[in-house]
Motif scaffolding. Structure first.
Motif, short mmCIF file in Angstrom:
data_model
loop_
_atom_site.label_atom_id
_atom_site.label_comp_id
_atom_site.label_asym_id
_atom_site.label_seq_id
_atom_site.Cartn_x
_atom_site.Cartn_y
_atom_site.Cartn_z
N CYS A 1 59.68 -54.50 -14.33
CA CYS A 1 59.15 -55.05 -15.16
C CYS A 1 57.51 -54.43 -14.66
N ILE A 2 57.37 -54.70 -13.57
CA ILE A 2 56.18 -54.22 -13.00
C ILE A 2 55.83 -52.86 -12.56
N LEU A 3 56.49 -51.91 -12.41
CA LEU A 3 56.77 -50.13 -12.64
C LEU A 3 56.37 -49.05 -14.29
N GLU A 4 57.68 -50.37 -14.99
CA GLU A 4 57.24 -50.21 -16.68
C GLU A 4 55.81 -50.08 -16.21
N MET A 5 55.36 -51.03 -16.65
CA MET A 5 54.06 -51.55 -17.22
C MET A 5 53.22 -51.58 -15.91
N SER A 6 52.71 -50.11 -14.84
CA SER A 6 51.86 -50.71 -14.26
C SER A 6 51.99 -49.63 -13.15
N SER A 7 52.56 -48.98 -12.99
CA SER A 7 52.50 -47.23 -12.34
C SER A 7 51.94 -46.91 -12.06
N LYS A 8 50.63 -46.92 -12.56
CA LYS A 8 49.72 -46.26 -12.19
C LYS A 8 48.39 -46.92 -10.79
N TYR A 9 48.90 -48.52 -10.58
CA TYR A 9 48.14 -48.89 -9.90
C TYR A 9 49.21 -49.54 -9.17
N LEU A 10 50.45 -49.35 -8.69
CA LEU A 10 50.85 -48.92 -7.65
C LEU A 10 51.29 -48.13 -7.19
N ALA A 11 50.69 -46.73 -7.43
CA ALA A 11 50.30 -45.33 -6.95
C ALA A 11 49.03 -45.35 -6.63
N ALA A 12 47.92 -46.36 -7.14
CA ALA A 12 47.31 -46.21 -6.45
C ALA A 12 47.04 -47.01 -5.27
N PHE A 13 47.66 -48.11 -5.37
CA PHE A 13 48.08 -49.31 -4.35
C PHE A 13 48.20 -47.82 -2.61
N ALA A 14 49.45 -47.43 -3.40
CA ALA A 14 50.28 -47.29 -2.57
C ALA A 14 49.33 -46.03 -1.39
N LEU A 15 48.78 -44.95 -2.48
CA LEU A 15 47.27 -44.02 -1.75
C LEU A 15 46.72 -44.98 -0.45
N VAL A 16 46.56 -46.05 -1.17
CA VAL A 16 45.20 -46.08 -1.04
C VAL A 16 46.22 -47.02 0.66
N SER A 17 46.61 -47.02 0.57
CA SER A 17 47.54 -48.04 1.98
C SER A 17 48.27 -46.94 2.93
N LEU A 18 48.44 -45.79 2.43
CA LEU A 18 48.04 -44.76 4.09
C LEU A 18 46.65 -44.91 5.21
N SER A 19 45.53 -45.48 4.54
CA SER A 19 45.03 -45.44 5.14
C SER A 19 44.40 -47.01 5.28
N LYS A 20 44.82 -47.96 4.99
CA LYS A 20 44.43 -49.20 4.77
C LYS A 20 45.64 -49.99 4.97
N ALA A 21 46.52 -51.28 5.33
CA ALA A 21 47.24 -51.62 5.96
C ALA A 21 47.40 -53.04 4.60
N ASN A 22 46.29 -53.30 4.38
CA ASN A 22 46.46 -54.59 3.12
C ASN A 22 45.64 -53.66 1.86
N PRO A 23 45.56 -52.95 1.41
CA PRO A 23 44.98 -52.77 -0.03
C PRO A 23 44.90 -53.96 -1.28
N THR A 24 43.13 -53.61 -1.18
CA THR A 24 42.49 -54.60 -2.99
C THR A 24 42.34 -54.35 -3.68
N ALA A 25 42.64 -55.45 -4.44
CA ALA A 25 41.90 -55.38 -6.00
C ALA A 25 40.98 -54.05 -6.05
N ASP A 26 39.89 -54.43 -4.85
CA ASP A 26 38.58 -53.39 -4.92
C ASP A 26 39.37 -51.63 -4.60
N ASP A 27 39.69 -51.83 -3.41
CA ASP A 27 40.18 -50.88 -3.32
C ASP A 27 41.00 -50.00 -4.08
N VAL A 28 42.24 -50.69 -4.97
CA VAL A 28 42.55 -50.00 -6.20
C VAL A 28 42.10 -48.84 -7.17
N THR A 29 41.33 -50.34 -7.67
CA THR A 29 40.11 -49.72 -8.77
C THR A 29 38.85 -49.04 -7.88
N ALA A 30 38.65 -48.77 -7.24
CA ALA A 30 38.16 -47.46 -7.01
C ALA A 30 38.43 -46.47 -6.63
#
Length: 118
Positions: free
Chosen positions: A19-48
């Motif tokens: 359900c999460i993937l179905e509704m919001s894959s772009k947010y998860l993709a950004a989360f995964a991208l940020v997690s490459l350089s930061k252990a605990n991405p924040t909402a602000d990181d994903v938004t950026a």
């Protein structure tokens, strides 16, 4: 509960990850991208990340995703998704095999092999 706010009823066996993937894959993709350089991405990181490529951000959906992934690394989410996908593919293969083995509607019944006497 975050899932009830989004209309997800876990009692019916709905995969929360799906359900999460179905509704919001772009947010998860950004989360995964940020997690490459930061252990605990924040909402602000994903938004950026999303805003840097002109993708609009829905705060309610982003908050839902961030609450859902809280305490998980991108690696653990990918592993969980891989496991879910593997189970889905297995079920689809079994269903497809059963359908292929069933006779088609309107097809003539198979003839019985004649007994061979020796």
């Amino acid at each position: 509960d975050v899932y009830k706010r989004q209309g997800i009823n876990a009692e019916y066996g709905v995969s929360v990850l799906y359900c999460i993937l179905e509704m919001s894959s772009k947010y998860l993709a950004a989360f995964a991208l940020v997690s490459l350089s930061k252990a605990n991405p924040t909402a602000d990181d994903v938004t950026a990340v999303l805003k840097s490529v002109n993708i609009p951000v829905d705060k309610e959906t982003l908050d839902f995703v961030m609450e859902s992934v809280k305490g998980h690394s991108a690696d653990s989410l990918i592993a969980q998704g891989h496991k879910t996908l593997a189970n889905t593919v297995s079920v689809a293969n079994v269903a497809g095999a059963a359908e292929a083995a069933a006779p088609a509607k309107g097809a003539a019944p198979a003839k019985k092999a004649a007994k061979v006497e020796e």
